[in-house]
Enzyme design. Structure first.
Site, mmCIF file in Angstrom:
data_model
loop_
_atom_site.group_PDB
_atom_site.id
_atom_site.type_symbol
_atom_site.label_atom_id
_atom_site.label_comp_id
_atom_site.label_asym_id
_atom_site.label_seq_id
_atom_site.Cartn_x
_atom_site.Cartn_y
_atom_site.Cartn_z
ATOM 1 C CG ASP A 61 -2.221 0.881 0.970
ATOM 2 O OD1 ASP A 61 -2.207 1.934 0.710
ATOM 3 O OD2 ASP A 61 -3.440 0.235 1.386
ATOM 4 C CB SER A 117 -15.791 -0.927 -11.009
ATOM 5 O OG SER A 117 -16.762 0.017 -10.672
ATOM 6 C CE1 TYR A 162 -12.018 2.798 -9.955
ATOM 7 C CE2 TYR A 162 -14.408 2.730 -10.344
ATOM 8 C CZ TYR A 162 -13.270 2.234 -9.567
ATOM 9 O OH TYR A 162 -13.247 1.185 -8.598
ATOM 10 C CB VAL A 199 -24.697 8.364 -1.214
ATOM 11 C CG1 VAL A 199 -25.012 6.947 -1.112
ATOM 12 C CG2 VAL A 199 -25.519 9.308 -0.695
ATOM 13 N NE ARG A 258 -23.202 14.862 -7.320
ATOM 14 C CZ ARG A 258 -23.051 14.186 -6.209
ATOM 15 N NH1 ARG A 258 -23.321 12.734 -6.431
ATOM 16 N NH2 ARG A 258 -22.428 14.589 -5.143
ATOM 17 N N GLY A 287 -25.168 14.143 -16.114
ATOM 18 C CA GLY A 287 -24.490 12.469 -16.401
ATOM 19 C C GLY A 287 -24.648 11.674 -15.484
#
Length: 321
Positions: free
Chosen positions: A32, A115, A139, A183, A266, A268
């Site tokens: 890390d 992801s 990403y 969130v 927001r 997009g």
């Protein structure tokens, strides 16, 4: 007992995984750079090597004597990817290729984090592994690239891999002050301190919130499904929760009143992201996820306890050679 390498093992998900591995009796080595992780999160008894995952010499060094690699190190921020496109690409895709390249000498299996960002704004729900990828961020594009290179790693070099497409992971040790946080950690932190939270738009956008305990269970089960065919699986619950519903649940849990505000939508933003957990159930044997309310309660309890880490005195080893 196996010796396991975990890249990003001082981060949110990595620290939970390392604790589970140590509890199961495995020797754990962590690589890390502490750019987003914390030394306090290092699992007791784990070795920490400070270094850059995209550096070939470092990756080769930490792979020595290892039986299995969990590659979790990444810059998991869509915004950071927009501001520092090249830098995040180096960490996210070059880092993954560097790890796989270091693993190929002994054909060490690599379990890596992908992801749900690879899907972008999917046209149909729930999202399955066969849903066409169309990432809307650097990403997401880099994570899709990780999957493509994992397939090349299997076909060309015989490296067994398995990619886990994480949806919206939450749980204790997800720092609400970090720009990488989701969130849930932000809402929990603000509402627990009596502050208001802002929902962008009407709050009807939905997400698949996955407790970190479910993610760790998927990671621990992943090695038996790794192969040179480079399989990928969703790590999700299949349950849709709107942002408005989430805010109301936390408002009630924290005893807050009138703490929800609305701001402009927001640009997009993906409206709905709900995955299918069917393949994960088949390949990894995962059962039903913990109840969302129980997971939220764990985050609130962690915040109330002062956001504790795991170990105040990690074993530090500089990356040399």
């Amino acid at each position: 007992m196996s010796r396991v390498l975990v890249t990003g093992g001082c981060g949110f998900i990595g620290s939970h995984l390392c604790l589970a591995l140590r509890s199961a009796g495995h020797a754990v080595r962590v690589l890390d750079d502490l750019s987003s992780g914390s030394e306090e999160n290092l699992a007791p008894g784990a070795e920490l090597i400070l270094g850059d995952v995209a550096d070939p010499a470092t990756a080769s060094l930490v792979m020595e004597g290892v039986d299995l690699c969990f590659h979790l190190a990444a810059i998991a921020s869509v915004e950071r990817g927009a501001l520092d496109w090249l830098g995040t690409h180096r960490a996210n895709l070059t880092g993954a290729i560097t790890v796989m390249d270091a693993a190929r000498a002994r054909r060490i299996p690599v379990i890596y984090a992908s992801s749900a960002a690879i899907y972008g704004d999917a046209a149909t729900l729930p999202i399955t592994e066969d849903t066409p990828p169309r990432p809307l961020s650097a990403y997401g594009a880099d994570k899709l690239g990780c999957e493509l290179h994992a397939r090349a790693a299997g076909v060309v070099h015989g490296i067994p891999t398995l990619g886990l497409r994480f949806f919206n992971v939450f749980g204790p040790r997800q720092d609400p002050r970090s720009p990488y946080s989701g969130v849930i950690s932000i809402f929990c932190d603000r509402l627990s301190r009596g502050e208001a939270v802002t929902i962008h738009g009407d709050g009807s956008q939905t997400r698949d919130f996955v407790p970190v305990a479910q993610v760790v269970a998927a990671l621990l089960a992943a090695p038996r499904a790794a192969s040179v065919m480079a399989p990928v699986v969703n790590v999700c619950t299949g349950q849709a929760t709107s942002v408005r519903m989430l805010a109301e649940m936390l408002e009630q849990a924290c005893g807050a009143r009138g703490a929800i505000r609305h701001g402009p939508p927001r640009s997009g933003e993906i409206r709905h992201s709900i995955g299918s957990p069917a393949r994960a159930g088949e390949l990894l044997g995962l059962g039903a996820p913990p109840d969302l309310r129980d997971g939220l309660g764990e985050v609130l309890a962690w915040l109330k306890a002062g956001r504790p880490g795991l170990s105040p005195r990690p074993v530090l080893t500089p990356a040399t050679g």
